[in-house]
Structures are given as C-alpha cells and as structure tokens.
Design an enzyme around this catalytic site. Structure first.
Site, short mmCIF file in Angstrom:
data_model
loop_
_atom_site.label_atom_id
_atom_site.label_comp_id
_atom_site.label_asym_id
_atom_site.label_seq_id
_atom_site.Cartn_x
_atom_site.Cartn_y
_atom_site.Cartn_z
N ALA A 47 -2.01 -11.90 -5.89
CA ALA A 47 -2.85 -12.26 -7.02
C ALA A 47 -3.75 -11.00 -7.01
O ALA A 47 -4.12 -10.30 -6.03
CB ALA A 47 -4.09 -13.51 -6.93
N THR A 59 -9.02 -8.69 -4.21
CA THR A 59 -9.34 -7.32 -4.13
C THR A 59 -8.57 -6.54 -3.56
O THR A 59 -8.70 -5.20 -3.49
CB THR A 59 -10.96 -7.35 -3.68
OG1 THR A 59 -11.28 -8.03 -2.37
CG2 THR A 59 -11.75 -7.87 -4.73
N PRO A 86 -13.60 -16.02 -15.24
CA PRO A 86 -12.79 -15.53 -16.10
C PRO A 86 -12.90 -14.06 -16.02
O PRO A 86 -13.80 -13.60 -15.63
CB PRO A 86 -13.20 -15.98 -17.42
CG PRO A 86 -14.82 -16.22 -17.31
CD PRO A 86 -15.06 -16.45 -15.89
N VAL A 103 2.96 10.28 17.38
CA VAL A 103 2.23 11.18 16.34
C VAL A 103 1.64 12.51 16.92
O VAL A 103 0.96 12.34 18.18
CB VAL A 103 1.13 10.29 15.75
CG1 VAL A 103 0.55 11.18 14.95
CG2 VAL A 103 1.61 9.03 15.47
N LYS A 112 -2.80 -13.77 -15.15
CA LYS A 112 -3.92 -14.38 -14.64
C LYS A 112 -5.11 -13.99 -15.37
O LYS A 112 -5.25 -12.76 -15.67
CB LYS A 112 -3.94 -13.96 -13.09
CG LYS A 112 -5.36 -14.29 -12.40
CD LYS A 112 -5.34 -13.30 -11.02
CE LYS A 112 -6.62 -13.88 -10.40
NZ LYS A 112 -7.06 -13.23 -9.25
N ALA A 151 0.88 -1.25 -0.07
CA ALA A 151 -0.10 0.07 0.09
C ALA A 151 0.83 1.23 0.05
O ALA A 151 0.49 1.97 -0.81
CB ALA A 151 -1.04 0.04 1.18
#
Length: 504
Positions: free
Chosen positions: A52, A348, A98, A189, A80, A17
């Site tokens: 992935a 995701t 797919p 912080v 992929k 990230a």
C-alpha cells in the site's frame, strides 16, 4: 565529464528500494553519463514492503518516466483513495482517512472551523460526507480526479500493488536504460584505509564492483551503513512498541466481489491488521507487539479472519522501529529499511524511499563528498522520520480500547512536537504545520476527529456566518459530493477501462 564528478553509483541490494533507486537515477542522471550498477542475489529474499502506498507513488512514476497504466498492469495494482480504520475507538467503531480535502474554506477560515461550530450546536453530520474521496471509497467507486475541481471535489489517489512484481517491472525498466545488474552475494566491503570511504564491493563470484557513491538497500541488515560504517540505530520501541508482523495473502471470496479502493486497518488485541485488495489477491497482515502476543497466536488470529483460501504459509517479520542516526555517511546513503523502519500503518515505506531519492538528487555530490551536503540530508531525514513517527503515535495514543496493549499506548509520554499539535487542535482546532511533514492538515484532521479529539472552541471568524447559513452551504456541498460519487463507475469497472483488461 569534468574532473571531480561522480562517475559511478553502486546500489547494494535490490527489492523495492534498490530498483526504485535504479529506475529513478537512471533517468535523472542519464545526461551526466554516470554508470549505475545494482548488486543483488536471487538467493536472498526481500521483505517486499509497500503493498500500500500514498499518492507520492504516482509522483515517482512521473519523475522516473514510468507509464502509470503499464506499472499498474505489471504489478496487479488497484487504486487507493485512503484508509478505513476499524475498531480504534472500540468495537464497531470506524472512520476514514481520505486522500483529499473536506468541504471548502470561506473568508479565510478553514472548513473544519465551521464544521466544529455546527458540531458543537448538535449537528452530527460526519466529516466524510464532505469528502469526495471518502464517499467514492466507501461506495466502492473510483473516478479520475477532476482538474480543475472545486475544493470539496479535490482528491488524490495512490495504488496497492504486488511489491515483488513492482520491483521486477522496475528492474526491466532500469536494465533497458543501461543499469548493470550483478547477481551475486556481497561477502566483503573494501574501504579506504585513510578516509574510511567505501571503495568497492566484493562478491561470492569473485567480482569486484568499485564506485564513487554507494546506496545501501540491503534491508534491515544495513550491510554498508550499519555493519561496515557502524552508524548507530535509534530504537523507538518505547514510543511505537510493535515489533512483529505476520502476513498471509489470500483469495477473494467466491463470486464477483467488489475490489475496495482503500486499505482497511482493523485494531486487534495487541496491534492491528491490514487488508490490501489487489487485482489477483488480498494482502493480509497482523502487526503486533511480541510482549503482548506470541507469534503463533498472531498467525492463528490472522488465519481465522481470512476471507478466502490462503495462498502461502504465514510469513513472519521481526523489526525494530527507528532510524539510523545518520543516513548519509561518508560516500554511502542508506535507503529503505537500511535507513530506518516505521510500521506500515499509514503506508509510508515507499514514500520515504522516494523522498530519500529526491533529497539525494537535490544534494547530489561530486566525488569530494562535501560534508555540508550530507549534514543537510541527514537533518531533513531526521525531521521527516520524526514527523511520520509522531503521526503514527497519535493513532495509538488516542485509542479507546480496553486491552492492556492499548491502555499502555494511552499512557505513552508524547514527543513535545506532537503534544503541542494536540493541545492546539483541542483548544481551537488550530493546525500546526511543521517543517518536513509528510502528512498535510486534512490527514491530521481525519485522525484527530476520527479518534474523538474535538476542539473545545472554534475560530471566532467562523461566527461571520450564522449556523443556518453554514448549514445551508454545507447541505449544498454534501449534495454535490454525493452526486459526483454516484456518477462514478465501480472501482472494478474503472480499473478495467483504465488498464484495458479485466480487473480480477
């Protein structure tokens, strides 16, 4: 630079990230002269999510100004074309999701309506016969998508890669563009006493890094958004109860084994197992519910299914599915695991990182941090996470396995939006597209049909053609798809040609 403009962005945390943020922002914000600093400690490990991906990763490459082949070489990446699901409707069952279309619509009627009509009449030709992405993947082949292409020939592709190598490559790119990296632990912080805004990060080396806008990429800890700003976390484990994962990379079996251009996810007694083929190794993991399986049992199950030598000891990950109630709070935007976590069943994690960055650029603030921008960012993020969550719930709810874990999943009360989608598809194959959906209709179709949810009826307009006419047209499509797939090189050969070296 005009007064009031954001002059500095501080990214707390590296990993996937953090370095995706650094690479993209350093390119897109370059004309504004904004200073970007990333603070990470080499003594703190990263989760390494996202081996992935979905096709959105290639959009990220383009927007971040990355050379696709160079990224793939640097991260030992493979192509992929989708995901193969094994055992979700019982032992020896399987279907493919797919990245592409099925067949061709005609006369304003979706292809799957004609397919439903034939299926009801006894024709059992599976959907994947009408998908070029499926036929390529299942035959171990790969080709660069045709553009333009007939509908039945349209597909996209994503990548599998080594997440640590990917982050390292992004770091090199970002630093070459002027991003400052500070190797240190954040031990305090500092906030403004009046406004509560973040002012600076203090490190164990004595450094103080000030900024106007902060991006929290500190993983599950969520040091800025969670620990410092106190933003609550919505726990979704009642809907998606898996809360553990164990991972072990391994070697390919001896010989020139094929490199499959797809992720495999296999249903297990208390969850599911992933298999991700890279150029130099295979990624393996078991995602499971600790209420149904112990960590030792999960590790033993995973070890027993490895096809080659294990390259590491089991790596255990604990997580809570859910999201921050607000992802943008004050002058801090949480990204990646600091924003929320949805299990990697549909790959995701990186897609959500990228969409979060796109949203930040679209709503980029001045140093006043107008709350209307944060409100819109948070509204969209909430919808996006909920839509992905519902797509994942469908996979579990429609299973047909006998184990207690899976029986419980079938009894899970469904969110209203998902229940509506299922009802309308089951009634007449009607697809419902909701705002900020990550997955398009062909993906929902693949999961519905793959898990045995079939429409009770088809669109009456599909009766504009007789069954014989539809079967004739469908025959041409399957022949054309098969011919295209057969003409493609093996995935291993495609990788060697595209990347300019041996694949394996």
């Amino acid at each position: 630079m005009s007064a009031g403009r954001v002059r500095s962005v501080v990214i707390a945390g590296g990993g996937t990230a953090g370095w995706m943020a650094a690479a993209l922002l350093s390119r897109r914000l370059a004309p504004l002269g904004i200073a970007i600093t990333l603070v990470e400690s080499t003594t703190i490990g990263t989760v390494g999510v996202g081996e992935a991906t979905t096709p959105a990763i290639r959009d990220f490459f383009a927007e971040a100004g990355l050379d696709e082949a160079e990224v793939m070489r640097a991260s030992n990446a493979t192509a992929k074309l989708g995901i193969l699901f094994d055992g979700w409707t019982g032992e020896d069952s399987g279907f493919f999701h797919p990245f592409g279309l099925y067949g061709s619509p005609s006369n304003g009627v979706d292809f799957h309506q004609y397919w439903s009509k034939l299926h009801a009449g006894g024709n059992r030709t599976t959907l994947d016969r009408y998908s070029l992405a499926s036929q390529l993947a299942l035959s171990g082949r790969m080709m660069t998508p045709l553009r333009p292409a007939p509908d039945y020939g349209f597909f996209d592709w994503a990548v599998h890669f080594d997440a640590a190598l990917f982050a390292h490559h992004l770091r090199e790119v970002a630093e070459a563009r002027g991003v400052t990296r500070v190797d240190a632990r954040i031990n305090r912080v500092e906030r403004c006493g009046e406004t509560g805004r973040l002012l600076s990060l203090h490190t164990d080396t004595g450094a103080q890094i000030s900024g106007d806008l902060f991006i929290d990429c500190t993983g599950f800890r969520a040091l800025l958004a969670g620990e410092t700003l106190g933003e609550p976390y919505d726990d979704w484990r009642t809907l998606l109860p898996v809360d553990r994962a164990v991972a072990i990379p391994c070697a390919y079996r001896e010989g020139a084994a094929p490199i499959e251009p797809y992720t495999r996810v296999t249903a297990r007694a208390a969850g599911w197992q992933w298999r991700i083929p890279l150029r130099h190794r295979i990624g393996n993991g078991y995602v499971y519910a600790s209420s149904h399986l112990s960590d030792d049992e999960a590790a033993a199950t995973l070890r027993a299914t490895l096809e080659g030598e294990a390259f590491a000891e089991p790596n255990l990950l604990r997580f809570t599915t859910g999201r921050r109630q607000r992802v943008w709070v004050s002058n801090c935007v949480a990204l990646g695991l600091a924003a929320g976590f949805l299990e990697p069943l549909e790959s995701t994690s990186i897609t959500l990182i990228y969409s979060g960055l796109q949203r930040l650029l679209a709503l980029f603030p001045d140093d006043g941090m107008n709350p209307a921008l944060a409100d819109e960012y948070n509204r969209i993020t909430r919808l996006e996470y909920e839509r992905v969550r519902d797509f994942l719930i469908l996979h579990y709810w429609a299973n047909r396995r006998s184990e207690p874990f899976w029986a419980e999943r079938r009894a899970t009360p469904l969110p209203d939006g998902l229940a509506r989608k299922i009802r309308l598809f089951a009634a007449r194959g009607r697809m419902v597209r909701m705002e900020w959906e990550t997955f398009a209709d062909p993906s929902w179709l693949a999961i519905f049909v793959g898990l045995g949810i079939m429409p009770e009826a088809w669109d009456p307009l599909a009766d504009s053609f007789t069954s014989q006419q539809i079967e004739s047209a469908f025959g041409r499509i399957t022949r054309d798809v098969a011919k295209l797939a057969a003409s493609a090189p093996t995935h291993r050969a495609w990788l060697a040609a595209r990347l300019g070296d041996s694949a394996g």
